[in-house]
Motif scaffolding. Structure first.
Motif, PDB file in Angstrom:
ATOM      1  N   ALA A   1       0.816  -1.212   0.000  1.00 50.20           N
ATOM      2  CA  ALA A   1       0.000   0.000   0.000  1.00 50.20           C
ATOM      3  C   ALA A   1       0.851   1.263   0.000  1.00 50.20           C
ATOM      4  CB  ALA A   1      -0.938   0.004   1.212  1.00 50.20           C
ATOM      5  N   HIS A   2       2.122   1.134   0.399  1.00 48.41           N
ATOM      6  CA  HIS A   2       3.016   2.294   0.396  1.00 48.41           C
ATOM      7  C   HIS A   2       4.448   1.806   0.485  1.00 48.41           C
ATOM      8  CE1 HIS A   2       4.763   6.194   1.109  1.00 48.41           C
ATOM      9  NE2 HIS A   2       3.574   6.779   1.012  1.00 48.41           N
ATOM     10  N   PRO A   3       5.262   2.048  -0.534  1.00 42.30           N
ATOM     11  CA  PRO A   3       6.620   1.481  -0.573  1.00 42.30           C
ATOM     12  C   PRO A   3       7.572   2.036   0.471  1.00 42.30           C
ATOM     13  CG  PRO A   3       6.286   3.017  -2.389  1.00 42.30           C
ATOM     14  CD  PRO A   3       4.954   2.832  -1.743  1.00 42.30           C
ATOM     15  N   SER A   4       7.205   3.103   1.164  1.00 42.42           N
ATOM     16  CA  SER A   4       8.094   3.643   2.194  1.00 42.42           C
ATOM     17  C   SER A   4       8.076   2.802   3.461  1.00 42.42           C
ATOM     18  CB  SER A   4       7.682   5.078   2.539  1.00 42.42           C
ATOM     19  OG  SER A   4       7.863   5.938   1.433  1.00 42.42           O
ATOM     20  N   TYR A   5       7.083   1.902   3.565  1.00 38.84           N
ATOM     21  CA  TYR A   5       6.947   1.086   4.764  1.00 38.84           C
ATOM     22  C   TYR A   5       7.227  -0.379   4.460  1.00 38.84           C
ATOM     23  CZ  TYR A   5       4.662   5.076   6.989  1.00 38.84           C
ATOM     24  OH  TYR A   5       4.389   6.322   7.515  1.00 38.84           O
ATOM     25  N   GLN A   6       7.656  -1.082   5.486  1.00 36.76           N
ATOM     26  CA  GLN A   6       7.783  -2.526   5.397  1.00 36.76           C
ATOM     27  C   GLN A   6       7.207  -3.146   6.671  1.00 36.76           C
ATOM     28  OE1 GLN A   6      11.901  -3.609   5.067  1.00 36.76           O
ATOM     29  NE2 GLN A   6      12.532  -2.399   6.810  1.00 36.76           N
ATOM     30  N   LEU A   7       7.008  -4.447   6.636  1.00 44.43           N
ATOM     31  CA  LEU A   7       6.401  -5.138   7.761  1.00 44.43           C
ATOM     32  C   LEU A   7       6.945  -6.551   7.854  1.00 44.43           C
ATOM     33  CD1 LEU A   7       2.896  -6.516   6.857  1.00 44.43           C
ATOM     34  CD2 LEU A   7       4.352  -5.427   5.144  1.00 44.43           C
ATOM     35  N   PRO A   8       6.886  -7.151   9.037  1.00 43.16           N
ATOM     36  CA  PRO A   8       7.211  -8.570   9.123  1.00 43.16           C
ATOM     37  C   PRO A   8       6.161  -9.373   8.356  1.00 43.16           C
ATOM     38  CG  PRO A   8       7.211  -7.541  11.291  1.00 43.16           C
ATOM     39  CD  PRO A   8       6.583  -6.572  10.349  1.00 43.16           C
ATOM     40  N   ARG A   9       6.618 -10.300   7.567  1.00 44.13           N
ATOM     41  CA  ARG A   9       5.710 -11.076   6.728  1.00 44.13           C
ATOM     42  C   ARG A   9       4.771 -11.908   7.596  1.00 44.13           C
ATOM     43  NH1 ARG A   9       6.913 -14.167   1.166  1.00 44.13           N
ATOM     44  NH2 ARG A   9       5.049 -15.470   1.115  1.00 44.13           N
ATOM     45  N   PRO A  10       3.449 -11.737   7.470  1.00 44.18           N
ATOM     46  CA  PRO A  10       2.513 -12.474   8.332  1.00 44.18           C
ATOM     47  C   PRO A  10       2.666 -13.986   8.264  1.00 44.18           C
ATOM     48  CG  PRO A  10       1.390 -10.656   7.260  1.00 44.18           C
ATOM     49  CD  PRO A  10       2.754 -10.731   6.643  1.00 44.18           C
ATOM     50  N   ASP A  11       2.915 -14.536   7.074  1.00 39.81           N
ATOM     51  CA  ASP A  11       3.007 -15.997   6.927  1.00 39.81           C
ATOM     52  C   ASP A  11       4.460 -16.473   6.918  1.00 39.81           C
ATOM     53  OD1 ASP A  11       3.767 -15.039   4.451  1.00 39.81           O
ATOM     54  OD2 ASP A  11       2.815 -16.665   3.348  1.00 39.81           O
ATOM     55  N   VAL A  12       5.318 -15.792   7.670  1.00 38.22           N
ATOM     56  CA  VAL A  12       6.740 -16.130   7.665  1.00 38.22           C
ATOM     57  C   VAL A  12       6.998 -17.565   8.135  1.00 38.22           C
ATOM     58  CG1 VAL A  12       7.176 -15.280  10.012  1.00 38.22           C
ATOM     59  CG2 VAL A  12       9.022 -15.247   8.315  1.00 38.22           C
TER      60      VAL A  12
ATOM     61  N   ASN B   1       4.373 -28.590  -0.158  1.00 41.82           N
ATOM     62  CA  ASN B   1       3.403 -29.685  -0.111  1.00 41.82           C
ATOM     63  C   ASN B   1       3.285 -30.323   1.266  1.00 41.82           C
ATOM     64  OD1 ASN B   1       6.011 -30.708  -0.312  1.00 41.82           O
ATOM     65  ND2 ASN B   1       5.358 -32.579  -1.340  1.00 41.82           N
ATOM     66  N   ALA B   2       3.793 -29.672   2.306  1.00 41.79           N
ATOM     67  CA  ALA B   2       3.705 -30.217   3.660  1.00 41.79           C
ATOM     68  C   ALA B   2       2.661 -29.446   4.457  1.00 41.79           C
ATOM     69  CB  ALA B   2       5.054 -30.120   4.354  1.00 41.79           C
ATOM     70  N   PRO B   3       1.996 -30.115   5.406  1.00 41.25           N
ATOM     71  CA  PRO B   3       1.056 -29.408   6.281  1.00 41.25           C
ATOM     72  C   PRO B   3       1.782 -28.368   7.115  1.00 41.25           C
ATOM     73  CG  PRO B   3       1.452 -31.646   7.065  1.00 41.25           C
ATOM     74  CD  PRO B   3       2.095 -31.548   5.719  1.00 41.25           C
ATOM     75  N   THR B   4       1.238 -27.175   7.153  1.00 35.04           N
ATOM     76  CA  THR B   4       1.878 -26.053   7.834  1.00 35.04           C
ATOM     77  C   THR B   4       1.009 -25.582   8.985  1.00 35.04           C
ATOM     78  OG1 THR B   4       2.818 -25.356   5.718  1.00 35.04           O
ATOM     79  CG2 THR B   4       2.865 -23.750   7.502  1.00 35.04           C
ATOM     80  N   PRO B   5       1.570 -25.307  10.151  1.00 37.43           N
ATOM     81  CA  PRO B   5       0.773 -24.793  11.270  1.00 37.43           C
ATOM     82  C   PRO B   5       0.097 -23.485  10.894  1.00 37.43           C
ATOM     83  CG  PRO B   5       2.973 -25.409  11.992  1.00 37.43           C
ATOM     84  CD  PRO B   5       2.989 -25.469  10.506  1.00 37.43           C
ATOM     85  N   SER B   6      -1.142 -23.344  11.278  1.00 33.40           N
ATOM     86  CA  SER B   6      -1.889 -22.140  10.922  1.00 33.40           C
ATOM     87  C   SER B   6      -1.683 -21.061  11.974  1.00 33.40           C
ATOM     88  CB  SER B   6      -3.377 -22.467  10.765  1.00 33.40           C
ATOM     89  OG  SER B   6      -3.834 -23.226  11.871  1.00 33.40           O
ATOM     90  N   VAL B   7      -0.464 -20.557  12.054  1.00 38.38           N
ATOM     91  CA  VAL B   7      -0.146 -19.437  12.939  1.00 38.38           C
ATOM     92  C   VAL B   7       0.441 -18.323  12.084  1.00 38.38           C
ATOM     93  CG1 VAL B   7       0.177 -20.805  15.010  1.00 38.38           C
ATOM     94  CG2 VAL B   7       2.112 -20.441  13.500  1.00 38.38           C
ATOM     95  N   THR B   8       0.053 -17.105  12.380  1.00 38.24           N
ATOM     96  CA  THR B   8       0.507 -15.960  11.595  1.00 38.24           C
ATOM     97  C   THR B   8       0.940 -14.824  12.516  1.00 38.24           C
ATOM     98  OG1 THR B   8      -1.771 -15.136  11.449  1.00 38.24           O
ATOM     99  CG2 THR B   8      -0.961 -16.468   9.613  1.00 38.24           C
ATOM    100  N   MET B   9       1.631 -13.863  11.938  1.00 39.51           N
ATOM    101  CA  MET B   9       2.073 -12.684  12.674  1.00 39.51           C
ATOM    102  C   MET B   9       1.185 -11.508  12.285  1.00 39.51           C
ATOM    103  SD  MET B   9       5.865 -10.927  12.692  1.00 39.51           S
ATOM    104  CE  MET B   9       6.646 -12.536  12.817  1.00 39.51           C
TER     105      MET B   9
END
Length: 616
Positions: free
Chosen positions: A62-73, A81-89
């Motif tokens: 939404a604005h290139p001047s900002y960055q954020l920790p990737r929610p699905d890191v 192809n592996a099951p991944t825990p459904s935890v996000t940031m």
């Protein structure tokens, strides 16, 4: 004759020397052929776009001047192809370029550090951001959260280099509960390798495409069908279609607790128990060393859990050798006065302290509280946690390691556990501060945040510094009743499944008492998004002419959406009228960066800059 023999010997040596060199070159080539093969394969896989690289930080679309920790890191640790825990940031933002007058704080840890179940508003990062901005006149303060549910010291260490690249002035750490059953924990279903060394080896290889290919083949062969495949987004626009959805990770955590525990019986002093402690100490020592080398000050906190009101999840039976003592203590009490019972308790406490039954220790502690024997109660509540075999709460040794590492690495020790105990009945942390086994309620979260704040006041050497009182900070906390209801409903959901019950049930939510709780319930039931809930609330407060709640809601929206010029301009003007210049300047600058238009923006910014230090 001798001369002839010497000539023949020299000829043999002359012939063998080139042969030896040729064999050596041959061996080198033989060794490098496999390596060359993997190098070519790695380059080829990258050229064709195979695999993934999941950085901790991404640009805000939404604005290139900002960055954020990737929610699905978290997807960086699992093949596609592996099951991944459904935890996000939860999404939160900092400027891509740190300002010259910037003061940047980054928070690391698990679900408690992240503010579960309320979200960023109750978290260490959220509450400190609100409090540090007015505390540092002329500084552009940014407090960023990188904490998330279920992660432990492996993930903290894995994030470290990327965090250092963001040039933080301070890193705050509240972690330790997930070493056994968190992702990559020694007793978890989500364990990468069999030991600390091999797990760190896995983490060092995870970005190589050849390694990802081998992972994918392995999981493809071991999976019975393709139903567990998980698509990993690489486009930030897809990741952030609606930042409010990240706040719904609390409901996902319910099922996560039910499936994360592979080893449900980790006895104190067992090999796996010591493996968890060694893992924590080794990883945290390496983490603190990285920050020390980079010249970054670290504040590391002791951790707390519910001792007084959370019974052990899993206990060994009471040993038969203690049957006479326990019978006398709990059953044969008819005719005994309180003083006699206290004497029996004191005697039995010493005898039973060697028991490995968590349930017995919890029962003794409860009796001790009834008899006003507080120290005995504290001792046995602690032993109940120590011998609880389902390790969702950290043993006491974790805090001992934290204290030792802080001293060895010149980190500032923040004793949050002690601060929570001071404010708890009888000095024992329980339901007055905790929602369930270890997540604080709003008061508990504020105590932890205040412990960090006071430690920074005493140790950060920040000048000038305007101390924001604990009373003002509590009164101005950025949390709506709607979000409180959401947290309450999330905890009901958590308590309705393993390990709190043997059979999963659907919780019955109480009828909302007003429109605010109704909005919170709608968000919990996913009938609306967080952003929709907040915009609805803003409209309602405006219609009711509740200016205090209007300002609070606008500030929450401005912090959640730094690229939104309107919200940031509105709160900047509110703060300016309140003569809270440092906060006003911060939001004016964000509004201007976001492209907001207002005739007073430049003039007010210039006025504030002349009044505040540290601007240039």
């Amino acid at each position: 004759m001798k001369l002839s023999k010497m000539k023949k010997t020299n000829m043999k040596h002359n012939k063998s020397a080139p042969a030896s060199r040729q064999r050596f070159i041959f061996y080198i080539i033989a060794l490098f052929i496999p390596l060359l093969f993997f190098v070519v394969l790695e380059v080829g896989l990258r050229l064709v776009g195979f695999g993934q690289q999941v950085p901790l930080f991404i640009e805000n679309p939404a604005h290139p001047s900002y960055q954020l920790p990737r929610p699905d890191v978290m997807s960086r640790y699992f093949p596609i192809n592996a099951p991944t825990p459904s935890v996000t940031m939860e999404a939160n933002f900092i400027l891509k370029q740190k300002p010259k007058n910037g003061y940047r704080v980054i928070v690391q840890g698990g679900s408690t550090a992240a503010g579960f179940p309320y979200g960023l508003g109750a978290s260490i990062a959220g509450t400190l951001d609100q409090r540090l901005k007015p505390s540092m006149p002329g500084r552009y303060v940014e407090v960023l959260n990188t904490a998330m549910s279920a992660i432990n010291s492996y993930t903290l260490l894995d994030f470290a280099d990327e965090i250092i690249a963001q040039q933080p002035d301070v890193v705050l750490i509240y972690a330790g509960h997930n070493e056994f059953l968190g992702i990559l924990g020694v007793g978890s279903n989500y364990t990468a390798m069999g030991s600390g060394i091999t797990t760190r080896w896995f983490l060092s290889l995870k970005d190589y495409r050849v390694f990802q290919l081998l992972q994918r083949v392995y999981f493809g062969l071991s999976s019975s069908d393709g139903s567990s495949s998980v698509a990993v987004n690489t486009d930030p626009k897809d990741i952030l279609k609606d930042i409010s959805t990240e706040l719904q990770s609390g409901q996902q955590s319910r099922t996560f607790m039910a499936k994360v525990a592979k080893n449900k019986a980790i006895a104190k002093d067992s090999s796996i128990y010591y493996a968890g402690l060694e893992q924590f100490e080794s990883n945290m020592s390496a983490l603190l060393a990285k920050y020390s080398k980079a010249g970054i000050q670290v504040y590391i906190s002791t951790i707390a859990s519910n001792h007084a009101d959370q019974a052990p999840f899993s206990s060994l039976p009471i040993e038969s050798r203690f049957s006479n003592t326990t019978t006398a203590l709990f059953d044969n009490t008819a005719g005994l006065n309180q003083q006699q019972r206290i004497q029996d308790l004191q005697s039995a406490s010493s005898t039973l302290s060697s028991s490995t039954s968590a349930d017995l220790h919890f029962k003794i502690a409860k009796l001790a509280l009834q008899l006003q024997q507080v120290q005995i109660a504290k001792n046995h509540f602690a032993l109940a946690v120590e011998h609880d075999q389902l390790r969702f709460r950290a043993p006491l040794a974790i805090n001992e390691i934290i204290r030792k590492l802080a001293m060895q690495n010149s980190a500032v020790l923040v004793d949050s556990e002690n601060q929570l105990a001071i404010r708890s009945p009888k000095g024992i942390v329980g339901s007055s501060m905790m929602l369930e086994h270890l997540h604080p309620n709003l008061q508990g979260y504020f105590v932890i945040s205040n412990a960090f704040y006071q430690s920074m006041v005493e140790n950060a050497n920040i000048k000038p510094f305007a101390n924001v009182s604990i009373e003002r900070a509590w009164a101005e906390r950025l949390m709506l009743a709607q979000e409180e209801y959401y947290g309450f409903a999330t905890i009901l959901n958590l308590l309705s499944d393993y390990p709190f019950t043997t059979q999963a049930t659907t919780p019955s939510l109480p009828k909302p008492a007003d429109w605010q709780q109704q909005a919170g319930q709608d968000f919990f039931l996913k009938k609306t998004s967080w952003l929709q809930m907040m915009q609805l609330s803003l409209n309602r407060y405006q219609s009711e002419d509740d200016q205090r709640m209007v300002a609070k809601t606008i500030q929450i929206l401005a912090d959640a959406l730094p690229h939104n010029g309107l919200y940031n301009l509105q709160i900047a003007e509110i703060k300016f009228k309140q003569k809270r210049l440092n906060e006003s300047l911060y939001y004016y600058q964000r509004a201007k960066l976001a492209g907001a238009i207002g005739i007073a923006i430049d003039g007010n910014i210039a006025l504030i800059e002349r009044a505040l230090p540290n601007i240039h």
